[in-house]
Design an enzyme around this catalytic site. Structure first.
Site, PDB file in Angstrom:
ATOM      1  N   LYS A 198       0.670  -1.182   0.119  1.00  0.00           N
ATOM      2  CA  LYS A 198       0.038   0.004  -0.045  1.00  0.00           C
ATOM      3  C   LYS A 198       0.833   1.080   0.104  1.00  0.00           C
ATOM      4  CE  LYS A 198      -3.792   1.982   2.798  1.00  0.00           C
ATOM      5  NZ  LYS A 198      -4.553   1.632   3.895  1.00  0.00           N
TER       6      LYS A 198
ATOM      7  N   SER B  65      -9.629   1.770   3.370  1.00  0.00           N
ATOM      8  CA  SER B  65      -9.123   2.650   2.488  1.00  0.00           C
ATOM      9  C   SER B  65      -8.075   1.974   1.497  1.00  0.00           C
ATOM     10  CB  SER B  65      -8.013   3.712   3.211  1.00  0.00           C
ATOM     11  OG  SER B  65      -7.314   2.820   4.151  1.00  0.00           O
TER      12      SER B  65
ATOM     13  N   SER C  70      -9.741  -0.866   7.386  1.00  0.00           N
ATOM     14  CA  SER C  70      -9.129  -0.845   6.056  1.00  0.00           C
ATOM     15  C   SER C  70      -8.587  -1.802   5.325  1.00  0.00           C
ATOM     16  CB  SER C  70      -8.195   0.264   6.044  1.00  0.00           C
ATOM     17  OG  SER C  70      -8.742   1.670   6.055  1.00  0.00           O
TER      18      SER C  70
HETATM   19  N1  GLN Z   1     -12.652   3.801   7.056  1.00  0.00           N
HETATM   20  C1  GLN Z   1     -12.203   3.952   8.174  1.00  0.00           C
HETATM   21  C2  GLN Z   1     -11.678   5.706   8.111  1.00  0.00           C
HETATM   22  O1  GLN Z   1     -12.012   5.912   7.157  1.00  0.00           O
HETATM   23  C3  GLN Z   1     -10.998   3.172   8.439  1.00  0.00           C
HETATM   24  C4  GLN Z   1      -9.606   3.552   7.716  1.00  0.00           C
HETATM   25  C5  GLN Z   1      -8.549   2.599   7.922  1.00  0.00           C
HETATM   26  O2  GLN Z   1      -8.707   1.658   8.386  1.00  0.00           O
HETATM   27  N2  GLN Z   1      -7.221   3.208   7.592  1.00  0.00           N
HETATM   28  O3  GLN Z   1     -11.278   6.084   9.131  1.00  0.00           O
END
Ligand code: GLN
Length: 468
Positions: free
Chosen positions: A74, A149, A173
């Site tokens: 990532k 994400s 995410s």
């Molecule tokens: N959807 C969550 C957020 O927007 C999780 C993001 C993540 O795990 N990096 O914060």
């Protein structure tokens, strides 16, 4: 291009003619699937160099356990000499001067990293629509989001380009995009895998973890990445338990009643949960309903604490210490203001504002301190349930993947995380397993949670009881 099989199946190196051809095939597949926008960059040169080194080690009889595995990382994980941008304009063009510990360990085990994947800017989002470098398409259905994400990471596995992708999970995410793309996604115990070299979003929540086609491949990289790192003081010194994937026998499994009863749940996701529960009972496991601790408070608690930590972590991107510097600015104040205004996208700005607000002198007690207390209660309840039960079963997400642009209200988007934030609030390991297919043709996952540092049982159950 036919999808890459799992590493364990593909790991017949003589048949493939060595690591070089495997890497060439993966690079070609990534290029052929350019339209998905899963990769921000392919590391042709270093991937080929590493493949040649691994092939030489295979010939010398010295190959590591991941020889023949191709990986993506990532775009928030540092790899020395390679660009990393957290999918943000503010870090566009920045080159890492060191490698994350996970990268070093995987390379030392002879894996090959073929590129960096698109994600929501600074890992903030649930649809991969917040990237400064464009949205990612879900390989299962290109009209749908891959989740976020770590959307590019999930897509790189689901499209069959790589065996394993590294993502990061702060509030879901890894697990939510795994659910949306039909892949396995593991968020390890907080402190089990080094965060050194991961661009921080919310440091008390962030964990690096893998996406894979199978639990076996998940375990293969987990074994290499797990364990204490002197460069990350939050990693545990506890020895890493052997991951054998032997059938764990009869287990005590709790399931969240709210996963079946909550409004807004897709009925087919609920029916699938019920079918799993019935099957587990029929197989002789103890299966009992429990209630999610403070369910309606989990998402707000997460968003208060995660944005507070983010506002502090992102302060370093100011055009002076790190990141894009505005060329229009005059004077110090304006340099900060314009550099950050130009460099950050709207979701990151929203979160910095929110985080700064909840940490401000007048509101600290009402929001930040209060959220810390609620986090403790959620953690205590979760750990107490995990004393009584070996695993907790829940849906990973309320629905299958949604269309691009379908969710425009940020609060509605935050509610995507309803079942995933608990593991980050409590620090427990959790995995999303691709066990369901909806009548709309899209995959969806179920989530298993285990007690901290019980990845051995979590993975053994995922393979042995859920057949993944
Ligand atoms: N959807 C969550 C957020 O927007 C999780 C993001 C993540 O795990 N990096 O914060």
């Amino acid at each position: 291009m036919s999808p890459t099989k799992s590493f364990s199946e593909a790991h017949v190196l003589p048949r493939s003619g060595g690591v070089g051809p495997i890497v060439e095939q993966a690079l070609a597949a990534a290029e052929a699937q350019h339209e998905l926008n899963a990769f921000l960059e392919l590391f042709h040169e270093s991937a080929r160099d590493q493949a040649a080194r691994v092939d030489a080690r295979i010939k010398a009889g010295e190959a590591g356990p991941l020889a023949g595995m191709v990986l993506s990382i990532k775009d928030n994980i540092c790899y020395k000499g390679h660009k990393v941008s957290a999918s943000s304009r503010i870090l566009e063009g920045f080159t890492s001067i060191y490698s994350a510990t996970v990268v070093e360990r995987l390379l030392a085990a002879d894996a090959v990293i073929i590129g960096r994947t698109n994600c929501d800017e600074f890992a903030m989002g649930s649809s991969n629509e917040n990237s400064a470098f464009g949205k990612v398409l879900n390989p299962v259905d290109k009209t749908k989001v891959p989740g976020g994400s770590s959307g590019g990471a999930a897509a790189s596995v689901a499209a069959g380009t790589v065996h394993v992708a590294l993502g990061s999970d702060t509030g879901g995410s890894i697990r939510q995009p795994a659910s949306f793309t039909g892949t396995v996604g593991l968020k390890p115990t907080y402190g089990r895998i080094s965060r050194y070299g991961l661009i921080a979003f919310a440091s008390s929540f962030d964990q690096i973890g893998p996406f894979a086609h199978t639990v076996e491949d998940t375990a293969a990289v987990y074994r290499i990445m797990a364990g204490h790192d002197p460069k990350d003081a939050t990693t545990s010194k506890r020895p890493v338990e052997p991951i054998t994937l032997e059938h764990p026998g009869k287990l005590r499994i709790a399931y969240y009643r709210e996963g079946l009863e909550r409004p807004g749940m897709d009925p087919e996701v609920v029916a699938h949960m019920q079918a799993q529960i019935d099957r587990l009972k029929a197989e002789g496991h103890t299966v009992e309903p429990i209630s999610v601790p403070l369910l309606d408070h989990q998402v707000p608690t997460y968003y208060i604490l995660a944005t507070a930590e983010a506002s502090s972590n992102l302060a370093r991107f100011d055009g002076i210490r790190f990141g894009h510097r505005s060329t229009k600015a005059q004077g110090v104040d304006e340099t900060y203001r314009l550099s950050r205004s130009e460099g950050f996208g709207p979701e990151v700005k929203r979160r910095i504002l929110l985080g700064t607000f909840v940490l401000s002198a007048g509101y600290y007690d009402a929001y930040y301190a209060q959220a810390q207390r609620v986090r403790r209660i959620i953690r205590d309840h979760t750990l107490a349930s995990l004393e009584e039960f070996d695993l907790i079963l829940s849906p990973t997400c309320p629905t299958t993947a949604f269309g691009h642009g379908a969710i425009t209200d940020p609060v509605a988007m935050y509610l995507q995380d309803i079942f995933t934030v608990q593991a980050n609030l409590a620090g427990t390991p959790a995995i999303s397993l691709p066990t369901g297919t909806h009548s709309n043709g899209l995959p969806f996952g179920i989530q298993l949670t285990a007690k901290p540092f019980d990845e051995a049982r979590l993975l053994a159950a995922s393979a042995g009881i859920f057949g993944c």
